[in-house]
Design a protein around this motif. Sequence first.
Motif, mmCIF file in Angstrom:
data_model
loop_
_atom_site.group_PDB
_atom_site.id
_atom_site.type_symbol
_atom_site.label_atom_id
_atom_site.label_comp_id
_atom_site.label_asym_id
_atom_site.label_seq_id
_atom_site.Cartn_x
_atom_site.Cartn_y
_atom_site.Cartn_z
ATOM 1 N N ASP A 59 -29.736 7.490 -26.260
ATOM 2 C CA ASP A 59 -30.465 8.517 -25.509
ATOM 3 C C ASP A 59 -31.972 8.375 -25.669
ATOM 4 O OD1 ASP A 59 -28.269 9.785 -24.384
ATOM 5 O OD2 ASP A 59 -28.041 11.190 -26.043
ATOM 6 N N GLY A 60 -32.414 8.203 -26.904
ATOM 7 C CA GLY A 60 -33.849 8.170 -27.161
ATOM 8 C C GLY A 60 -34.539 6.987 -26.510
ATOM 9 N N ILE A 61 -33.961 5.801 -26.676
ATOM 10 C CA ILE A 61 -34.589 4.619 -26.077
ATOM 11 C C ILE A 61 -34.528 4.715 -24.558
ATOM 12 C CG2 ILE A 61 -32.497 3.186 -26.106
ATOM 13 C CD1 ILE A 61 -36.124 2.042 -26.784
ATOM 14 N N GLY A 62 -33.468 5.360 -24.036
ATOM 15 C CA GLY A 62 -33.381 5.565 -22.592
ATOM 16 C C GLY A 62 -34.494 6.463 -22.083
ATOM 17 N N LEU A 63 -34.775 7.542 -22.814
ATOM 18 C CA LEU A 63 -35.858 8.449 -22.416
ATOM 19 C C LEU A 63 -37.205 7.752 -22.487
ATOM 20 C CD1 LEU A 63 -36.948 11.273 -21.701
ATOM 21 C CD2 LEU A 63 -37.012 11.750 -24.162
ATOM 22 N N VAL A 64 -37.468 7.057 -23.581
ATOM 23 C CA VAL A 64 -38.767 6.409 -23.751
ATOM 24 C C VAL A 64 -38.994 5.349 -22.684
ATOM 25 C CG1 VAL A 64 -40.090 4.892 -25.288
ATOM 26 C CG2 VAL A 64 -38.960 6.934 -26.207
ATOM 27 N N ARG A 65 -37.985 4.557 -22.381
ATOM 28 C CA ARG A 65 -38.132 3.529 -21.340
ATOM 29 C C ARG A 65 -38.428 4.166 -19.987
ATOM 30 N NH1 ARG A 65 -32.980 -0.283 -23.000
ATOM 31 N NH2 ARG A 65 -33.998 -1.396 -24.704
ATOM 32 N N ASP A 66 -37.727 5.243 -19.681
ATOM 33 C CA ASP A 66 -37.952 5.901 -18.393
ATOM 34 C C ASP A 66 -39.364 6.466 -18.310
ATOM 35 O OD1 ASP A 66 -37.113 7.086 -15.825
ATOM 36 O OD2 ASP A 66 -37.294 8.979 -16.908
ATOM 37 N N LEU A 67 -39.794 7.168 -19.339
ATOM 38 C CA LEU A 67 -41.114 7.785 -19.300
ATOM 39 C C LEU A 67 -42.217 6.743 -19.227
ATOM 40 C CD1 LEU A 67 -40.709 10.709 -21.869
ATOM 41 C CD2 LEU A 67 -40.509 10.787 -19.376
ATOM 42 N N ARG A 68 -42.079 5.691 -20.010
ATOM 43 C CA ARG A 68 -43.127 4.656 -20.044
ATOM 44 C C ARG A 68 -43.101 3.752 -18.814
ATOM 45 N NH1 ARG A 68 -42.941 2.364 -26.273
ATOM 46 N NH2 ARG A 68 -44.708 3.553 -27.087
ATOM 47 N N GLU A 69 -41.935 3.201 -18.518
ATOM 48 C CA GLU A 69 -41.854 2.119 -17.539
ATOM 49 C C GLU A 69 -41.705 2.624 -16.107
ATOM 50 O OE1 GLU A 69 -38.807 -0.576 -18.880
ATOM 51 O OE2 GLU A 69 -39.585 -0.574 -20.936
ATOM 52 N N ARG A 70 -41.010 3.717 -15.929
ATOM 53 C CA ARG A 70 -40.805 4.217 -14.560
ATOM 54 C C ARG A 70 -41.905 5.193 -14.158
ATOM 55 N NH1 ARG A 70 -35.836 4.897 -14.920
ATOM 56 N NH2 ARG A 70 -35.270 3.025 -13.741
ATOM 57 N N HIS A 71 -42.340 6.012 -15.101
ATOM 58 C CA HIS A 71 -43.301 7.063 -14.773
ATOM 59 C C HIS A 71 -44.703 6.791 -15.313
ATOM 60 C CE1 HIS A 71 -40.138 9.595 -13.126
ATOM 61 N NE2 HIS A 71 -39.400 9.268 -14.160
ATOM 62 N N GLY A 72 -44.880 5.727 -16.062
ATOM 63 C CA GLY A 72 -46.202 5.357 -16.547
ATOM 64 C C GLY A 72 -46.803 6.354 -17.511
ATOM 65 N N LEU A 73 -45.965 7.061 -18.254
ATOM 66 C CA LEU A 73 -46.458 8.091 -19.169
ATOM 67 C C LEU A 73 -46.871 7.453 -20.493
ATOM 68 C CD1 LEU A 73 -46.791 11.188 -19.296
ATOM 69 C CD2 LEU A 73 -44.546 11.282 -20.394
ATOM 70 N N ARG A 74 -48.058 7.791 -20.934
ATOM 71 C CA ARG A 74 -48.529 7.261 -22.210
ATOM 72 C C ARG A 74 -48.019 8.155 -23.341
ATOM 73 N NH1 ARG A 74 -54.792 6.041 -24.189
ATOM 74 N NH2 ARG A 74 -54.214 5.390 -26.314
ATOM 75 N N LEU A 75 -47.241 7.571 -24.239
ATOM 76 C CA LEU A 75 -46.703 8.324 -25.368
ATOM 77 C C LEU A 75 -47.484 8.094 -26.651
ATOM 78 C CD1 LEU A 75 -42.875 7.814 -24.710
ATOM 79 C CD2 LEU A 75 -44.224 9.890 -24.336
ATOM 80 N N ASP A 76 -48.103 6.958 -26.772
ATOM 81 C CA ASP A 76 -48.877 6.672 -27.976
ATOM 82 C C ASP A 76 -49.975 7.720 -28.148
ATOM 83 O OD1 ASP A 76 -49.658 5.135 -30.240
ATOM 84 O OD2 ASP A 76 -51.297 4.295 -29.064
ATOM 85 N N GLY A 77 -49.924 8.451 -29.252
ATOM 86 C CA GLY A 77 -50.915 9.481 -29.519
ATOM 87 C C GLY A 77 -50.663 10.807 -28.833
ATOM 88 N N ALA A 78 -49.563 10.937 -28.106
ATOM 89 C CA ALA A 78 -49.290 12.173 -27.355
ATOM 90 C C ALA A 78 -48.833 13.293 -28.290
ATOM 91 C CB ALA A 78 -48.221 11.921 -26.299
ATOM 92 N N ARG A 79 -49.157 14.508 -27.887
ATOM 93 C CA ARG A 79 -48.679 15.708 -28.577
ATOM 94 C C ARG A 79 -47.481 16.224 -27.783
ATOM 95 N NH1 ARG A 79 -54.441 18.383 -27.825
ATOM 96 N NH2 ARG A 79 -54.013 17.287 -25.863
ATOM 97 N N VAL A 80 -46.317 16.260 -28.427
ATOM 98 C CA VAL A 80 -45.066 16.540 -27.723
ATOM 99 C C VAL A 80 -44.424 17.808 -28.280
ATOM 100 C CG1 VAL A 80 -42.758 15.686 -27.167
ATOM 101 C CG2 VAL A 80 -44.691 14.094 -27.269
ATOM 102 N N LEU A 81 -44.006 18.675 -27.369
ATOM 103 C CA LEU A 81 -43.213 19.849 -27.712
ATOM 104 C C LEU A 81 -41.789 19.601 -27.245
ATOM 105 C CD1 LEU A 81 -42.762 22.803 -28.622
ATOM 106 C CD2 LEU A 81 -43.518 23.517 -26.339
ATOM 107 N N LEU A 82 -40.835 19.693 -28.162
ATOM 108 C CA LEU A 82 -39.422 19.496 -27.856
ATOM 109 C C LEU A 82 -38.728 20.846 -27.953
ATOM 110 C CD1 LEU A 82 -37.039 17.546 -27.340
ATOM 111 C CD2 LEU A 82 -36.897 17.219 -29.820
ATOM 112 N N ILE A 83 -38.153 21.296 -26.839
ATOM 113 C CA ILE A 83 -37.452 22.574 -26.798
ATOM 114 C C ILE A 83 -35.979 22.318 -27.064
ATOM 115 C CG2 ILE A 83 -36.934 24.620 -25.426
ATOM 116 C CD1 ILE A 83 -39.376 23.934 -23.692
ATOM 117 N N GLY A 84 -35.466 22.912 -28.135
ATOM 118 C CA GLY A 84 -34.080 22.724 -28.529
ATOM 119 C C GLY A 84 -33.981 21.923 -29.805
ATOM 120 N N ALA A 85 -32.848 22.090 -30.506
ATOM 121 C CA ALA A 85 -32.644 21.381 -31.771
ATOM 122 C C ALA A 85 -31.191 20.936 -31.914
ATOM 123 C CB ALA A 85 -33.042 22.276 -32.942
ATOM 124 N N GLY A 86 -30.485 20.816 -30.800
ATOM 125 C CA GLY A 86 -29.099 20.379 -30.827
ATOM 126 C C GLY A 86 -28.967 18.872 -30.777
#
Length: 282
Positions: A109-136
């Motif tokens: 799941d995690g590598i799938g999300l990161v690949r999609d955000l970076r490669e498909r949507h061009g989102l820069r994650l390096d240095g990003a401040r991330v809020l994750l809703i949920g803990a399941g």
Amino acid sequence: MHRNRFAVFGQPVAHSRSPAIHAAFAAQCGIALDYVRIEASPEDFAVAVERFAREGGRGANVTLPHKPAAAALCTTRSERAARADAVNTLVRVDDAAGGAPRWHGDNTDGIGLVRDLRERHGLRLDGARVLLIGAGGAAAGVAPALLDAGIAVLAIRNRSSARGDALAARLNDARVRALAWDDADDAVFDVVINSTSAARSDTAIDWPFLHAGADGWTAVDLGYGRDAAMFLETARARGAAACIDGLGMLVEQAAESFRLWHGVMPDTAPVYDVLRRELPAP
């Protein structure tokens, strides 16, 4: 001709797009396989997996609510599955001595999300401040990969503070902190990710912290299509510059599972494009 047997386990599972995705990957790669949906209750899950193995099952995807239970069935687990304490991919391990089938567990799941955000949507994650809703299980599955992607901060908000605290403690990383659901924290975030199923109903939900995005913040929901609509519509109304659902993650995590089973990485772009036409972005 012998056909490899694979499946996706869940409850409910009738809506799963996994059979179509894996059929498309197999066609690309010239691999013959059978891939089916198997509905199983939490009480029946272990028995259903055992039956699947006896009938020749070679691998399986696991969706809600079985990911923690799948981890418990595995003889071995990958590092990312161990960190998540949840498994979404089962890989059959044959015993050379002819013993009972064993399973190796992974979490894609995690590598799938990161690949999609970076490669498909061009989102820069390096240095990003991330809020994750949920803990399941969904949050636990993506959190390690987000940290590995180089984010600067991972804040976790969950209605149950105890579960949020427990996930933060398990991740054991100085960049992680748990926040109370209604905590009036004044931090701003570049990316806000909803991993909960709370937005899947027609009941209105208040996310009191969604105003806390930085300029140009991005909202992400791990659900896709209609399931992501409520959260993303709320985020858009509260200033999100970009809204991304989980369809790309679904395809990318499936591709990683396919690679684990067959040793080849499929081309995800045409499969994503077909599904996107069927399920317009919310």
